[in-house]
Structure formats: structure tokens, C-alpha cells
Design a protein around this motif. Structure first.
Motif, mmCIF file in Angstrom:
data_model
loop_
_atom_site.group_PDB
_atom_site.id
_atom_site.type_symbol
_atom_site.label_atom_id
_atom_site.label_comp_id
_atom_site.label_asym_id
_atom_site.label_seq_id
_atom_site.Cartn_x
_atom_site.Cartn_y
_atom_site.Cartn_z
ATOM 1 N N PHE A 373 61.064 7.843 4.851
ATOM 2 C CA PHE A 373 60.577 7.799 6.219
ATOM 3 C C PHE A 373 61.674 8.314 7.155
ATOM 4 C CE2 PHE A 373 57.949 4.672 4.039
ATOM 5 C CZ PHE A 373 56.688 4.945 4.552
ATOM 6 N N GLN A 374 61.280 8.691 8.359
ATOM 7 C CA GLN A 374 62.232 9.206 9.340
ATOM 8 C C GLN A 374 62.334 8.245 10.524
ATOM 9 O OE1 GLN A 374 61.335 13.195 10.589
ATOM 10 N NE2 GLN A 374 61.169 13.986 8.502
ATOM 11 N N THR A 375 63.549 8.073 11.022
ATOM 12 C CA THR A 375 63.710 7.246 12.214
ATOM 13 C C THR A 375 62.957 7.881 13.379
ATOM 14 O OG1 THR A 375 65.773 8.382 12.769
ATOM 15 C CG2 THR A 375 65.957 6.335 11.515
ATOM 16 N N ASP A 376 62.404 7.033 14.205
ATOM 17 C CA ASP A 376 61.671 7.396 15.423
ATOM 18 C C ASP A 376 60.266 7.937 15.169
ATOM 19 O OD1 ASP A 376 63.712 6.646 17.229
ATOM 20 O OD2 ASP A 376 64.742 8.544 16.900
ATOM 21 N N GLU A 377 59.863 8.102 13.905
ATOM 22 C CA GLU A 377 58.506 8.586 13.688
ATOM 23 C C GLU A 377 57.501 7.445 13.823
ATOM 24 O OE1 GLU A 377 57.240 9.961 9.853
ATOM 25 O OE2 GLU A 377 58.541 8.565 8.768
ATOM 26 N N ILE A 378 56.263 7.803 14.131
ATOM 27 C CA ILE A 378 55.169 6.843 14.201
ATOM 28 C C ILE A 378 54.677 6.556 12.784
ATOM 29 C CG2 ILE A 378 52.780 6.490 14.953
ATOM 30 C CD1 ILE A 378 54.737 6.172 17.203
ATOM 31 N N ILE A 379 54.435 5.280 12.496
ATOM 32 C CA ILE A 379 53.847 4.883 11.216
ATOM 33 C C ILE A 379 52.523 4.178 11.485
ATOM 34 C CG2 ILE A 379 55.992 4.729 9.891
ATOM 35 C CD1 ILE A 379 56.004 1.699 10.473
ATOM 36 N N THR A 380 51.613 4.291 10.532
ATOM 37 C CA THR A 380 50.310 3.631 10.657
ATOM 38 C C THR A 380 49.923 2.998 9.330
ATOM 39 O OG1 THR A 380 49.171 5.703 10.152
ATOM 40 C CG2 THR A 380 49.456 5.145 12.492
ATOM 41 N N GLN A 381 49.019 2.041 9.437
ATOM 42 C CA GLN A 381 48.455 1.387 8.248
ATOM 43 C C GLN A 381 47.021 0.986 8.587
ATOM 44 O OE1 GLN A 381 49.297 -2.776 7.413
ATOM 45 N NE2 GLN A 381 49.954 -2.242 5.323
ATOM 46 N N SER A 382 46.080 1.500 7.840
ATOM 47 C CA SER A 382 44.669 1.191 8.098
ATOM 48 C C SER A 382 44.154 0.205 7.063
ATOM 49 C CB SER A 382 43.825 2.472 8.061
ATOM 50 O OG SER A 382 44.214 3.349 9.097
ATOM 51 N N ARG A 383 43.269 -0.680 7.510
ATOM 52 C CA ARG A 383 42.642 -1.637 6.605
ATOM 53 C C ARG A 383 41.345 -2.115 7.241
ATOM 54 N NH1 ARG A 383 46.873 -4.453 9.039
ATOM 55 N NH2 ARG A 383 46.338 -6.477 9.972
ATOM 56 N N THR A 384 40.565 -2.830 6.471
ATOM 57 C CA THR A 384 39.275 -3.309 6.951
ATOM 58 C C THR A 384 39.338 -4.809 7.195
ATOM 59 O OG1 THR A 384 38.101 -1.574 5.739
ATOM 60 C CG2 THR A 384 36.814 -3.481 6.457
ATOM 61 N N ILE A 385 38.922 -5.211 8.388
ATOM 62 C CA ILE A 385 38.867 -6.630 8.739
ATOM 63 C C ILE A 385 37.454 -6.937 9.217
ATOM 64 C CG2 ILE A 385 39.751 -8.454 10.248
ATOM 65 C CD1 ILE A 385 42.356 -6.985 10.453
ATOM 66 N N GLY A 386 36.767 -7.839 8.485
ATOM 67 C CA GLY A 386 35.404 -8.215 8.877
ATOM 68 C C GLY A 386 34.455 -7.039 8.909
ATOM 69 N N GLY A 387 34.634 -6.109 7.981
ATOM 70 C CA GLY A 387 33.760 -4.953 7.907
ATOM 71 C C GLY A 387 34.102 -3.851 8.885
ATOM 72 N N GLN A 388 35.171 -4.024 9.664
ATOM 73 C CA GLN A 388 35.555 -3.012 10.647
ATOM 74 C C GLN A 388 36.949 -2.491 10.329
ATOM 75 O OE1 GLN A 388 35.563 -4.425 14.664
ATOM 76 N NE2 GLN A 388 36.053 -2.440 15.554
ATOM 77 N N GLN A 389 37.114 -1.175 10.366
ATOM 78 C CA GLN A 389 38.427 -0.593 10.087
ATOM 79 C C GLN A 389 39.317 -0.693 11.316
ATOM 80 O OE1 GLN A 389 39.012 3.007 7.625
ATOM 81 N NE2 GLN A 389 40.102 3.873 9.387
ATOM 82 N N VAL A 390 40.522 -1.176 11.095
ATOM 83 C CA VAL A 390 41.521 -1.256 12.162
ATOM 84 C C VAL A 390 42.781 -0.556 11.682
ATOM 85 C CG1 VAL A 390 40.607 -3.418 13.098
ATOM 86 C CG2 VAL A 390 42.413 -3.478 11.356
#
Length: 511
Positions: A373-390
Motif C-alpha cells: 500500500f502507499q501512504t496517503d492513498e485512499i483505501i476502501t472495503q465493501s461488504r454487505t450489511i442487512g442485505g445492503q452493500q456499504v
């Protein structure tokens, strides 16, 4: 109109420092409890400013305080011996370094400066006057007399450097009279001496020798005329003290010399009444006036912080490499320095006492992960909660390719998804974390550690101190967000850290 005095400012500065020790400096933090303040200097803001050449002024608001916590990186505790009361630095300047080579005219100590009775420099208050100096040997002196007279109403240039540690008044060949106050030791010079400020200390011998309300100086305000020539000894100083005496010399009908022969003690006001001097020519002589300068209540040198205006406190600390087992990462920069007092341990209402703290969140990956990974970059993580993706979103503060620990923050800009309009979602679980710039993608090691709260990791038979306690692959900050009080904020240009670098931080708070 009411007046909040400089003495209140000095009192507050002293209380600020003493609160870091508590009633008993020998007690442990556990025993001292809330009776001892915990002060921390923090760094933050790794992300760039809109204009890197012009950092914005901090705002005194609760939103600002929350923002400070949101992108805070690290904290280091400030102990009482990391602080000291300081005064403006006023150097004794050799004549050859002054305009025209004539020397600098220093103000003299007076107890009664005002808008109508100003110092040589024009100062209307004692603490604004240049009435003390530090010499080339870091010895500090108070100017008791600067040659002020009817012919030199603003005093004369100082051409001879004051030296020595005598507890008596020191007279130099240029006619200046100085009171030695204290010497600044080398260690204190290195820690608390700056281009603008110097520490206030005391000398035990000077304190012991101080005489409260003593009179060291009288000044001829007006020479008058028509007096009988001669020397007049043992002229009493009238007032509320005892024992003060002066010697007067009249030549050509004018008072040409006034010298203290006995300083007495206990004066808060005093006067020399010329017309009562036996034989001087009362009735024929007129206009002569001698002013009396009163020493501080406890005497010169008894309380330097009060006498010299110690209403500022300097804080000095150092950030040394990646100290605190990585609490201070070295692979990023920071743009904010601040102070927070009495923060709590994460998830509790208990005051924290650790010497260093990490304010970041962290996630750990498998030792076999080969991406970066690189410093200062944006990271994301997607998952499903209660049938809805967040989607959780954050920005990388630090990446350790050896331990596979990624530190990040989430604030109201970089921590929401969709950007600007979404909600802040925490990173959790085993779904992959993806770097927007590096393209790195890895599943958090949710099986680490075996025992929740572990802060070490063994890789290839080597144990590494992670500096944070992990549970199911994630670590929370070591300090409770928004706890304590943010009392100082300084937004700056980028300060780049490095593994072989020490930053020496000096902060001056003026009360």
C-alpha cells in the motif's frame, strides 16, 4: 474599568506547570489520579492543504477540535520537567554590533512605569521594557541603573558587558549598575533557550541575600538651582520603610549627584524631601527633585519569574525516530502540531498516562501478503450489511511491509463513502481492503491474534512489537477520540519524517 493584571498571568503560568506534577511529584500516576494533569503534544494532518504554501489558520471551534482528532497520528506526553517559565530573550549586545558602534541603551528597573512615566525604550510597563539581559556566559542580570540623569534623561549606552555572580550590585566602567539574577545551565540552554525566549530560574544565594523593599537607586529628576554647594550625608528617605539614606552633592547651586548610602528595607513608597536637608538652602534653592526606585516586595532576585515577567511557558519535546514501537511512524509527513490535556484511554473514562500513544486505526494482513500500500492513498472495503452493500473508506497514514500493519484514519472527508455525501463506515471483517492508487488488495488477517489484545507478532522466528493491541485483525486508537481538551493548534507546512530523524519541538504558551 477593571484590570486583569500581569501577576494573574504569571500565577496562571505557574499553576499550569505545577498541575503537571500534582500535589505530590513523587506519587505515581495511579496514586495521583485526577490531581495530576496529563498533557500531550500531538501531530496530525498527513493529507495536503488546499494551498501547501499557505496553511489555513486554525479555528477555535468544537468542529476544529473534532477534526484534529479525526486525522491525528501520534501523541507524546509532556512531563513537568519538559516545561519551564520563560521570558523574552534580551541579549547584552557589544557596542561594535550596534548602530554606529555606540552601544545599546537598556531600560532600567523601575517599580512605577506608566503612560506618563515611560522607560528609555518608550515602554509603559515594566515587562515590556528591556531592563534585563543575558550575557555571553548565559548569566542573567537586571539593570538597576542605566545612567539616567537630567542631562541624559533616557540613559546612556551600555559599553561594558556585565559579568560575575556577586550577590551585591555590580557596577561596570560605563556607569551601569546590574543585579545578578541567575545562570542558565548548559542543559537548560539546549532545551529551553531559543531565538526569542529564555528560561526563568533562580539562584539560591541571590534569593537568600534579597532584602524586601530595599532601595538601591535614586534618580535626579531635576537638578534645581540656587542650592548651597556641598556634600550632604545621611539624608533620610521618607516612606513606609526604615533605614534608607542618601548622599547629595550640590555644585554650582545644582544637585549633581544622588547616591544611596543605605538601602534600608520594607519600602513600598519613598521620597527624598530636598527642602528638609539641613543647610542645603531651603528657601533660596528651588526645583530640585530626587526620585526613589523601590525594589520588589521580596527584594531583587527573590522571585525572578515575578520580577522579570514569566507569564509564558515553554514546552520542549523530541520525536525520536519511530519511538513508541511505531506510535510515531516515519513514512509520512504531518502538518499540524497541538496540545491536548487530560485525554482518556480508548473506550474508557480513565485518564491515559502512557508516554506515547497512537491515535490511528490499524488493520493487519497475512505475513505472506506481497503487495504494498502507499501512504496517503485512499483505501476502501465493501461488504454487505442487512442485505445492503456499504463501503468503508479511509486514508493511509503508514504501511509497514515487514509486519503488514496498515495505519489509517477516517475523517468527515476521507472517511465517508460516497465521498462528501455518504456515511462513515468502520473497516471490519475479512473482505479485502483495496488501495485506490497502489492497486494493492488483501484480506485482513481476522485470525490474528490468537489471543485478543496481543500487540506482538512473530514472523520468521522474529518477534515484532506492533505498538497497538489487535483483535480479529484490527486495532483501535490508543486514545479516546474527542476526550480531554485541545488547548493549542498550530497548522504548518509539511514536516517530513524519516527513520534517522529527531524533531525538536518547542511550543511557547503565553498566558
Amino acid at each position: 474599568m477593571a484590570l486583569l493584571t500581569d501577576q494573574f498571568r504569571i500565577f496562571t503560568a505557574e499553576r499550569f506547570r505545577s498541575a503537571l506534577e500534582g500535589p505530590d511529584p513523587t506519587q505515581s500516576d495511579l496514586l495521583a489520579g485526577a490531581d495530576r494533569d496529563r498533557l500531550y503534544v500531538f501531530i496530525g494532518r498527513p493529507q495536503t492543504w488546499d494551498n501547501e504554501n499557505a496553511p489555513p489558520d486554525p479555528v477555535d471551534s468544537f468542529q476544529e477540535f473534532s477534526d484534529d482528532y479525526a486525522d491525528m497520528i501520534s501523541l507524546k506526553r509532556v512531563l513537568a520537567n519538559d516545561t519551564i517559565q520563560v521570558i523574552r530573550r534580551t541579549d547584552w549586545i557589544p557596542p561594535e554590533q550596534t548602530t554606529g558602534g555606540l552601544g545599546y541603551v537598556y531600560d532600567m528597573y523601575r517599580h512605577d512605569y506608566s503612560a506618563t512615566k515611560t522607560a528609555s525604550s518608550g515602554a509603559t510597563k515594566l515587562y515590556d521594557a528591556d531592563f534585563y539581559v543575558v550575557n555571553s556566559s548565559y548569566q542573567v542580570y537586571k539593570c538597576i541603573y542605566n545612567g539616567t540623569s537630567p542631562s541624559d534623561p533616557n540613559g546612556k549606552p551600555s559599553t561594558v558587558e556585565p559579568t560575575g555572580t556577586s550577590t551585591s550590585i555590580i557596577t561596570t566602567a560605563d556607569g551601569y549598575r546590574w543585579k545578578y539574577m541567575y545562570t542558565i545551565p548548559v542543559g537548560q540552554v539546549l532545551k529551553f533557550f531559543s531565538n526569542e525566549y529564555m528560561p526563568v530560574l533562580f539562584d539560591t544565594a541571590v534569593v537568600a541575600d534579597a532584602i524586601g523593599g530595599e532601595i538601591d537607586t535614586v534618580i535626579i529628576a531635576s537638578s534645581g538651582s540656587g542650592y548651597n554647594n556641598g556634600t550632604y550625608e545621611n539624608v533620610p528617605i521618607k516612606g513606609d520603610g526604615i533605614g534608607g539614606r542618601v548622599s547629595l552633592v550640590v555644585d554650582g547651586g545644582r544637585i549633581v549627584s544622588a547616591t544611596v548610602t543605605s538601602g534600608g528595607s520594607g519600602y513600598t513608597f519613598g521620597k527624598v524631601i530636598i527642602d528638609e536637608v539641613n543647610g542645603i538652602g531651603a528657601g533660596t534653592g528651588t526645583g530640585g527633585s530626587v526620585e526613589v526606585v523601590i525594589a520588589p516586595v521580596e527584594g531583587h532576585g527573590a522571585s525572578p519569574a515575578t520580577e522579570l515577567g514569566g507569564f509564558r511557558v515553554m514546552i520542549n519535546t523530541k520525536f525520536t525516530y519511530a519511538e513508541g514501537s511505531g506510535d510515531f511512524p516515519t513514512d509520512n509527513d504531518y502538518r499540524r502540531i497541538g496540545l491536548v490535556i487530560n485525554p482518556n484511554k480508548y473506550g474508557t473514562e480513565e485518564l491515559t498516562s502512557d508516554l506515547t500513544l497512537s491515535a490511528t486505526k490499524a488493520v493487519i494482513f497475512s505475513p505472506t501478503f506481497t503487495g504494498n500500500f502507499q501512504t496517503d492513498e485512499i483505501i476502501t472495503q465493501s461488504r454487505t450489511i442487512g442485505g445492503q452493500q456499504v463501503t468503508a473508506r479511509g486514508r493511509v497514514i503508514s504501511w509497514n511491509n515487514t509486519t503488514k500493519v496498515l495505519k489509517y484514519y477516517q475523517n468527515r472527508i476521507d472517511g465517508v463513502f460516497p465521498e462528501f455525501t455518504g456515511n462513515l463506515i468502520e473497516f471490519e471483517g475479512g473482505n479485502p481492503v483495496v488501495g485506490a492508487t497502489s492497486g494493492a488488495s488483501a484480506d485482513p488477517d481476522i485470525n490474528f491474534p490468537i489471543v485478543s489484545g496481543a500487540s506482538t507478532r512473530i514472523i520468521n522466528n522474529t518477534e515484532y512489537d506492533l505498538g497497538m493491541a489487535f483483535t480479529n485483525g484490527y486495532a483501535k486508537p490508543e486514545v479516546e477520540p474527542n476526550s480531554g481538551e485541545v488547548i493549542y493548534i498550530d497548522n504548518r507546512g509539511a514536516i517530513t519524517r524519516a527513520g534517522d530523524q529527531i524533531e525538536d519541538i518547542k511550543i511557547v504558551i503565553e498566558f
